[in-house]
Each structure stands twice: as C-alpha cells, then as structure tokens.
Design a protein around this motif. Structure first.
Motif, short mmCIF file in Angstrom:
data_model
loop_
_atom_site.label_atom_id
_atom_site.label_comp_id
_atom_site.label_asym_id
_atom_site.label_seq_id
_atom_site.Cartn_x
_atom_site.Cartn_y
_atom_site.Cartn_z
N MET A 108 35.90 45.96 41.62
CA MET A 108 35.96 46.77 40.41
C MET A 108 34.61 46.78 39.70
O MET A 108 34.13 47.82 39.24
N LEU A 109 33.96 45.62 39.63
CA LEU A 109 32.66 45.51 38.99
C LEU A 109 31.64 46.43 39.66
O LEU A 109 30.89 47.16 38.98
N ALA A 110 31.59 46.40 40.99
CA ALA A 110 30.64 47.24 41.71
C ALA A 110 30.90 48.71 41.44
O ALA A 110 29.95 49.51 41.33
N GLY A 111 32.18 49.09 41.32
CA GLY A 111 32.51 50.47 41.01
C GLY A 111 32.06 50.88 39.62
O GLY A 111 31.52 51.97 39.42
N ALA A 154 40.40 53.37 30.90
CA ALA A 154 40.80 54.36 31.91
C ALA A 154 39.59 54.91 32.65
O ALA A 154 39.62 55.12 33.87
N ASP A 155 38.49 55.13 31.91
CA ASP A 155 37.27 55.64 32.52
C ASP A 155 36.68 54.62 33.48
O ASP A 155 36.21 54.97 34.57
N LEU A 156 36.68 53.35 33.09
CA LEU A 156 36.19 52.29 33.98
C LEU A 156 37.02 52.23 35.26
O LEU A 156 36.48 52.19 36.37
N LEU A 157 38.33 52.24 35.10
CA LEU A 157 39.21 52.12 36.25
C LEU A 157 39.09 53.31 37.20
O LEU A 157 39.20 53.18 38.42
N SER A 162 28.93 53.57 39.38
CA SER A 162 29.25 54.89 38.86
C SER A 162 28.49 55.22 37.59
O SER A 162 28.50 56.37 37.13
N GLY A 163 27.84 54.21 37.00
CA GLY A 163 27.12 54.43 35.76
C GLY A 163 28.01 54.46 34.53
O GLY A 163 27.55 54.80 33.43
#
Length: 271
Positions: free
Chosen positions: A17-20, A149-152, A24-25
C-alpha cells in the motif's frame, strides 16, 4: 513535526500500500512516517523516501498526524494500539487493515470519539489491482474519508459498506479470495500436466487463461454467466467440463462452504 500519515507496520501488505501511495504521487514520501521494528522492512520504506522509526517511542512528541494506518496482525493490534493512545479522541483518523478487528475495539482502546476507518484490502494491492472495502464510524469527517479513499485507490478498486457486520463476509470473499484463485491455478496446472502437457506449458496455460478470463469479465460489461454461456457450445468440450464442475452445483457449494469457513474465522479473530 509535520507528518500527514503514520504507517504502523510495513510488512507485505503495508509496504504494498505504501509503495502505491508514494508511486502514484497521492502523498509525498516525506509526509509519511513508517514505524516498523524489522530492520529490512524499515529500510525499504526509507528507500522510498519515508521517515522511519523502529517503534512508537521514536515518534517526535509534537507529531500530530492526520491519519494513522495500522497494518499489523489482528493478534497484535491491542498491544500496538496502546502506544498510540495519545492520538485518540482527537483529529487523527485511524485506519485499520487488521482482519476481524472491529471499530469498537479501536474505540475502546483509543477513546469512544476516535475517528476510525476499517479497511479490508487484498494482496493484489501490491500491483495496483487490489480490492479495498471500507467502513467508517460516525466520527470520520468528509475530508478524511476523501483523503483515505484517494490513497486506497492507488492500490486498486475501493468500495464502502454501511453495515460493519458485513466486513467478515468481505474478508472471506475478497480478502481471502486471491488464495482461492491461486489454488485454482495450481489445480488447473496439475490437471494440464495430468492431461500430458509439459510442466512449463501447463503452468503458462493455467495462469494466462485465468488472467484473460478475469480481465474479460471485468471489462466486457457482461455478467459472468452470460460469458460462460457464450463460450459453451452445445455438447462441446466446455460443456463436458462444466457438466463436472456444475453438476449438483459442486463448485458453487464448495465455494459457499469455503467462504463461510473464512467468515467464521474472521469473526473468531475479532472476538
């Protein structure tokens, strides 16, 4: 210290999740503090540019994160949360990805007014193809909901539910579901080898067939049942195989039993 997010635990799912998020910025690496006791796991978070600490005692006294994400095993969640009680009952929103751990558990340990979002991701989040389902208590503000939600979304699809009791079913279907699919690929590979195909060819056919069918199901706009009918010729080879799989609803009944076993275990983990 300014930090928007504290990630507690950077194992396989936490790191995926962290890498995503960083890739993704959606959030700058420098705005994230990762708390992870394992040296190797902590080092890979540092390699992304995140601030790291080996334990909660390494967090600055003045830190006030918007979000604390707990990515630890359900069995350890109570011990871990005790170290973050100072962020409870305030503006910090806690996000949990611990299977079976209720929002009430967080409220009892952090304060009944603590904003809590419960999330069930799955392992394809590691490649941006995950399925994340969330439930939020009444204390979570609209801005925090949007931010989380944006992070996920960096890790795949995001859905929400209004009844927390359904989270055990979510865990059993999408949380544990990749394991079922991986085993199906194993079984299809074994069947291909039994039919005479070389091991490498058998594995390649099984993986690509499942992948292609899944993509088609996701992108065609058709119901899976319709797609099944479209590839099943009357008295053809697919029909012969489906007579075995669908006879007496064998596969359906087996999956219902499997999902129910996982759902019950999720409930046990939360008790």
């Amino acid at each position: 210290m300014t930090a928007r997010l504290v990630l507690v635990g950077c194992g396989h799912m936490g790191y995926a999740m962290l890498a995503g998020w960083v890739g993704s910025g959606r959030i700058a690496a420098g705005d994230i503090v990762v708390v992870e006791p394992n040296d190797a796991f902590r080092d890979r978070a540092a390699a992304l540019g995140c601030i790291t600490a080996s334990g909660a005692d390494g967090l600055p006294a003045d830190i006030a994160p918007e979000i604390v994400v707990t990515a630890v095993k359900p069995q350890a969640i109570r011990d871990v949360l005790a170290d973050y009680a100072r962020f409870g009952n305030g503006a910090t929103t806690f996000v949990s990805i611990a299977a079976g751990t209720s929002v009430a558990t967080f409220e009892s340990l952090l304060g009944e007014n603590t904003p809590v979002i419960r999330c069930m991701p799955n392992i394809p989040a590691a490649i941006g193809k995950g399925m994340m389902v969330v439930y939020a208590n009444a204390h979570v503000g609209a801005e925090a909901r949007r931010f989380v939600a944006d992070l996920l979304a960096a890790s795949g699809e995001v859905a929400s539910i209004d009844d927390e009791k359904l989270m055990d079913a979510v865990t059993a279907v999408s949380g544990s579901g990749p394991g079922y699919v991986f085993h199906f690929i194993e079984a299809l590979t074994a069947a291909a080898r039994t039919a005479g195909l070389p091991a490498e060819t058998a594995a390649r056919l099984a993986v690509q067939t499942v992948y292609g069918a899944a993509v088609m199901a996701a992108e065609s706009g058709e119901e899976p049942g319709v797609l099944r009918q479209q590839v099943t010729s009357y008295k053809g080879t697919t029909a012969a195989a489906l007579d075995v799989l669908m006879g007496e609803e064998r596969l359906t009944r087996l999956l219902i039993e499997a999902v129910e076993a996982a759902r019950k275990r999720s409930i046990e983990l939360g008790s």
